[in-house]
Design a protein around this motif. Structure first.
Motif, mmCIF file in Angstrom:
data_model
loop_
_atom_site.group_PDB
_atom_site.id
_atom_site.type_symbol
_atom_site.label_atom_id
_atom_site.label_comp_id
_atom_site.label_asym_id
_atom_site.label_seq_id
_atom_site.Cartn_x
_atom_site.Cartn_y
_atom_site.Cartn_z
ATOM 1 N N GLN A 209 -8.042 46.455 51.651
ATOM 2 C CA GLN A 209 -7.176 47.206 52.415
ATOM 3 C C GLN A 209 -7.040 47.112 53.925
ATOM 4 O O GLN A 209 -8.183 47.179 54.463
ATOM 5 N N PRO A 250 -12.028 48.483 52.051
ATOM 6 C CA PRO A 250 -11.278 48.425 53.274
ATOM 7 C C PRO A 250 -12.383 47.760 54.357
ATOM 8 O O PRO A 250 -13.259 47.318 53.867
ATOM 9 N N TRP A 394 -11.543 54.539 50.820
ATOM 10 C CA TRP A 394 -10.294 53.703 51.080
ATOM 11 C C TRP A 394 -9.529 54.713 51.950
ATOM 12 O O TRP A 394 -9.575 55.815 51.889
#
Length: 400
Positions: A209, A250, A394
């Motif tokens: 991400q 992430p 996330w």
């Protein structure tokens, strides 16, 4: 004289008719594609290429089925020149190096792990899809790897691709529909790979991400209509809802070079090991979603409750690996651009946010913060929520 000539001819015929016999292997190809993070830009190399070449009896290879790691260019001629001259000044640390080591340790001795990067830095997704030079170069590398393996009598499969792209789509405001373009890229890549390899199984995408929101010129964490969160949110929804997109993690838990755009060499290695775990589940056909993702959001009076997919309970607040963010990264933003979050409580697999007033029509957010133009675990957009084995939550932006 005639006898000598005959012997020479027979020797030449013997040389031209013989060919090298290779032991049977299965080649598992999992490359990385995207922007500069995929290419390891700025990440000072930690991996020693000699050690990588000999790792697991030489079972980690490039798209040429050799051990000449570190040479990349979308121009074939330039890449060849780099190899001839052994030019490795731009041979950075790649996440797929440590991923390959993890997979080599986890698979049999008749298995080769084929890795290589593709893509182009500072490029939006609409210029990385089918028809672009980076895409065609990437497909050519896959086909080259397949052809060499096939010529040696080896099986070849590409079960997954590691996706690392989206920074330019956040910061450049291209106005495109990232979700649609990403799905189109998946469809094209999946079809093109199947045409090359003849495989029946789909190519699964292992997705990170991107979160360079503070580097965007117009970013304001209290803006109710925060355009910078659209791409990270689209990535989250795809890995949460689609069968072919798998969550890795992430980027905010890592150190960035100059706290700017690119994670450092150590971060690439740590992220690569996470890729390896996800890739192994794909190989074993385990239907596991590793990502720590919000599944559902409810509101009760002045309280917002977020229910999570937690790969490894319990949930943990960690302010060591990631420096403490206000309210551990959570916020509830009103239509008139105020954060009304007051207190955060973890209960089982949920996070409860107590607000100063009704959160009706607000947006609940996580890791939508950070200092201007900063990235990473200290000053960038971040949060402090992870599970018990280090899967970090996330980033998200969800309307109530």
């Amino acid at each position: 004289m005639k006898t000598k000539f005959t012997l020479i001819v027979l020797a030449l015929l013997a040389l031209t008719s013989c060919h090298e016999v290779y032991e049977y292997k299965t080649v598992i190809c999992i490359p990385v594609y995207g922007q500069s993070l995929a290419l390891g830009e700025e990440a000072i190399r930690i991996t020693d290429f000699d050690s990588l070449a000999s790792y697991a009896d030489g079972r980690i290879v490039t798209e040429n089925m050799d051990h000449e790691f570190g040479y990349f260019d979308n121009n074939d001629f330039k890449q060849t020149v780099k190899k001839v001259l052994h030019y490795q000044k731009r041979a950075f640390e790649l996440s797929v190096y440590s991923m390959a080591e993890f997979l080599a340790d986890s698979t049999g001795k008749d298995t080769l792990i084929c890795i290589f990067p593709g893509g182009q830095g500072a490029t939006t997704i609409d210029r990385l899809g089918k028809g672009s030079e980076p895409y065609q170069c990437f497909i050519d590398d896959i086909e080259n790897a397949y052809n060499i393996a096939h010529s040696r009598g080896w099986d070849f499969i590409m079960p997954a691709l590691c996706w690392m792209q989206g920074e330019s789509d956040v910061t450049d405001y291209p106005g495109t529909d990232y979700r649609s373009l990403f799905l189109k890229f998946y469809e094209d890549l999946n079809n093109d790979v199947k045409k090359i390899t003849g495989q029946k199984q789909n190519v699964e995408f292992i997705c990170y991400q991107t979160n360079p929101i503070t580097r965007a010129m117009n970013f304001d964490s209290l803006n109710y209509d925060c355009r910078e969160t659209v791409i990270p949110q689209a990535m989250l929804e795809l890995v949460r809802d689609s069968a072919h997109f798998y969550a890795s993690g992430p980027m905010y838990p890592y150190n960035f070079e100059r706290e700017a755009i690119h994670i450092d060499g150590k971060g690439q290695q740590e992220y690569g090991r996470l890729l390896g775990k996800v890739a192994l589940d794909i190989l074993h056909k385990k239907d596991i979603k590793h990502g720590l993702l919000p599944q559902n959001v409810e509101r009760h009076n002045n309280e917002v409750i977020i229910y999570f997919n937690v790969p490894a309970s319990p949930l943990v607040i960690d302010t060591i690996q990631v420096w403490k963010a206000e309210h551990y990264g959570f916020s509830v933003v009103t239509r008139d651009h105020r954060n009304i979050a007051e207190n955060i409580v973890i209960k089982d697999n949920s996070v409860h946010i107590l607000c100063s007033e009704s959160p009706d029509s607000c947006r609940v957010r996580y890791a939508i913060n950070g200092e201007t133009r900063k990235s990473g675990r200290r000053h960038g957009p971040r949060g402090n929520l992870r599970d018990s084995v280090g899967n970090w939550c996330w980033q998200f932006d969800i309307p109530l």
